[in-house]
Design a protein around this motif. Structure first.
Motif, short mmCIF file in Angstrom:
data_model
loop_
_atom_site.label_atom_id
_atom_site.label_comp_id
_atom_site.label_asym_id
_atom_site.label_seq_id
_atom_site.Cartn_x
_atom_site.Cartn_y
_atom_site.Cartn_z
N ALA A 16 0.83 -1.21 0.00
CA ALA A 16 0.00 0.00 0.00
C ALA A 16 0.87 1.26 0.00
O ALA A 16 0.55 2.24 -0.68
N MET A 17 1.98 1.21 0.73
CA MET A 17 2.89 2.36 0.77
C MET A 17 3.50 2.61 -0.61
O MET A 17 3.62 3.76 -1.04
N GLU A 18 3.86 1.55 -1.31
CA GLU A 18 4.41 1.70 -2.66
C GLU A 18 3.37 2.28 -3.61
O GLU A 18 3.67 3.17 -4.42
N GLN A 19 2.14 1.80 -3.52
CA GLN A 19 1.06 2.31 -4.37
C GLN A 19 0.82 3.79 -4.08
O GLN A 19 0.69 4.61 -4.99
N LEU A 20 0.75 4.13 -2.81
CA LEU A 20 0.51 5.51 -2.41
C LEU A 20 1.66 6.42 -2.84
O LEU A 20 1.43 7.52 -3.34
N THR A 21 2.87 5.95 -2.68
CA THR A 21 4.04 6.72 -3.11
C THR A 21 3.96 7.00 -4.61
O THR A 21 4.20 8.13 -5.05
N GLY A 22 3.59 6.00 -5.40
CA GLY A 22 3.45 6.19 -6.84
C GLY A 22 2.42 7.24 -7.20
O GLY A 22 2.66 8.10 -8.05
N LEU A 53 1.41 11.61 6.36
CA LEU A 53 0.35 10.66 6.06
C LEU A 53 0.62 9.38 6.82
O LEU A 53 1.73 8.86 6.78
N ILE A 54 -0.40 8.88 7.49
CA ILE A 54 -0.27 7.66 8.28
C ILE A 54 -1.27 6.64 7.75
O ILE A 54 -2.46 6.93 7.63
N GLY A 55 -0.78 5.45 7.44
CA GLY A 55 -1.64 4.39 6.93
C GLY A 55 -2.66 3.95 7.95
O GLY A 55 -2.38 3.94 9.16
N ASN A 84 -7.96 5.37 2.13
CA ASN A 84 -8.10 4.86 0.78
C ASN A 84 -7.06 5.54 -0.09
O ASN A 84 -7.07 6.76 -0.21
N THR A 85 -6.16 4.76 -0.68
CA THR A 85 -5.10 5.37 -1.49
C THR A 85 -5.65 6.20 -2.64
O THR A 85 -5.04 7.18 -3.04
N GLN A 86 -6.80 5.82 -3.16
CA GLN A 86 -7.36 6.53 -4.30
C GLN A 86 -7.86 7.93 -3.94
O GLN A 86 -7.97 8.79 -4.81
#
Length: 99
Positions: A16-22, A53-55, A84-86
């Motif tokens: 999720a962190m990688e997706q959010l970073t992208g 930002l905190i997951g 939600n990352t989106q």
């Protein structure tokens, strides 16, 4: 106040962190991510960030601790829990953090 496009991201779910970073980097933000609360606090104390930002997977106790300690350096630091990352870009805009 100058705009700050630097984001500090703390989470436990590496995918999720990688997706959010992208998502954030494609929008023009500079992201520093860590799964370690102590590292996050040290980073927040030593540099300036537009937002923390905190997951959502980070426990409420850990969220509170990281937010409190990180705000010691910058009491105006926007702290957001990413549900939600989106929707993260919308959350940042609503918090007044923009590029």
């Amino acid at each position: 106040m100058a705009q700050n496009n630097r984001i500090l991201l703390v989470g436990r779910d590496l995918a999720a962190m990688e997706q959010l970073t992208g998502i954030l980097e494609m929008a023009g933000y500079i992201v520093t991510a860590t799964a370690d609360d102590g590292v996050a606090i040290d980073l927040a104390k030593s540099s300036s960030y537009g937002a923390l930002l905190i997951g959502r997977e980070v426990s409420p106790v850990d969220r509170r601790y990281v937010a409190t300690q990180s705000r010691k350096n910058d009491s105006e630091l926007a702290v957001l829990v990413v549900n939600n990352t989106q929707s993260v870009l919308t959350q940042l805009r609503q918090a007044g953090v923009s590029i």
